[in-house]
Scaffold this motif. Sequence first.
Motif, PDB file in Angstrom:
ATOM      1  N   GLY A   1      42.951  32.686  29.194  1.00 31.09           N
ATOM      2  CA  GLY A   1      42.047  32.828  28.561  1.00 31.09           C
ATOM      3  C   GLY A   1      40.613  32.274  30.155  1.00 31.09           C
ATOM      4  N   PHE A   2      40.925  32.855  31.162  1.00 36.24           N
ATOM      5  CA  PHE A   2      39.773  33.320  31.838  1.00 36.24           C
ATOM      6  C   PHE A   2      39.737  34.655  32.376  1.00 36.24           C
ATOM      7  N   LYS A   3      38.168  34.883  32.314  1.00 35.55           N
ATOM      8  CA  LYS A   3      37.938  36.297  33.254  1.00 35.55           C
ATOM      9  C   LYS A   3      37.406  36.741  34.754  1.00 35.55           C
ATOM     10  N   LYS A   4      37.934  37.294  35.078  1.00 33.45           N
ATOM     11  CA  LYS A   4      37.705  37.946  36.587  1.00 33.45           C
ATOM     12  C   LYS A   4      36.299  36.934  37.079  1.00 33.45           C
ATOM     13  N   GLU A   5      35.384  36.967  36.180  1.00 25.90           N
ATOM     14  CA  GLU A   5      34.272  37.014  36.315  1.00 25.90           C
ATOM     15  C   GLU A   5      34.188  34.774  36.948  1.00 25.90           C
ATOM     16  N   ASP A   6      34.786  34.556  36.554  1.00 23.63           N
ATOM     17  CA  ASP A   6      35.410  32.846  35.953  1.00 23.63           C
ATOM     18  C   ASP A   6      36.049  32.689  37.103  1.00 23.63           C
ATOM     19  N   VAL A   7      36.422  33.428  37.977  1.00 26.94           N
ATOM     20  CA  VAL A   7      37.583  33.481  39.231  1.00 26.94           C
ATOM     21  C   VAL A   7      37.002  33.140  40.325  1.00 26.94           C
ATOM     22  N   LYS A   8      36.608  32.522  41.410  1.00 20.76           N
ATOM     23  CA  LYS A   8      36.660  32.263  42.949  1.00 20.76           C
ATOM     24  C   LYS A   8      37.892  32.285  43.796  1.00 20.76           C
ATOM     25  N   LEU A   9      37.365  32.523  45.014  1.00 20.02           N
ATOM     26  CA  LEU A   9      38.400  32.946  45.675  1.00 20.02           C
ATOM     27  C   LEU A   9      38.003  32.361  47.481  1.00 20.02           C
ATOM     28  N   ASP A  10      38.447  31.280  48.294  1.00 22.12           N
ATOM     29  CA  ASP A  10      37.681  30.963  49.028  1.00 22.12           C
ATOM     30  C   ASP A  10      38.501  30.712  50.219  1.00 22.12           C
ATOM     31  N   LEU A  11      38.489  31.041  51.660  1.00 20.30           N
ATOM     32  CA  LEU A  11      39.780  30.722  52.514  1.00 20.30           C
ATOM     33  C   LEU A  11      38.720  30.178  53.553  1.00 20.30           C
TER      34      LEU A  11
END
Length: 156
Positions: free
Chosen positions: A65-75
Amino acid sequence: MMMVPYMFHDALLDDWFQNDWDRDFDRMMQAADPRRVFGKRSANVMKTDVRETATGYDMFVDLPGFKKEDVKLDLQNGYLTITASRNEDRDEKDSNGHYIRQERYTGSCARSFYVGDQIKPEDVKASFKDGILELSLPKAEAKKLPDKQPNQIEIL
């Protein structure tokens, strides 16, 4: 016909089969953590598979249900954090322009993994397709030992 909002998931009837203490405890815990928009079943969100390869690790994270724009990665500080959030409006109008249904949904989820201090953001490869986030992380290099190990301990 009964319309049940999606937010109930499979927990719609849970309150009917709980005693008062369990129900009050669950409500208190939900009030303490307002980010839990997925309810008691939040552990079912963001299921992750990890596969070890010769050179690193591949992770497959389910984000239906999520789109690529909805996802955030943080390191940061050796922790890889995956955050997904979305907002959705569903407005339906009849032929005269009057609303027959109006629904709004806002939700987010996050999950963190310890990947080590040696991994940098440019080392992580990510792709998103059909609701699955695929990550490739390299293995941390093993610390090299000295070539020749002394047999005796030197006394100074």
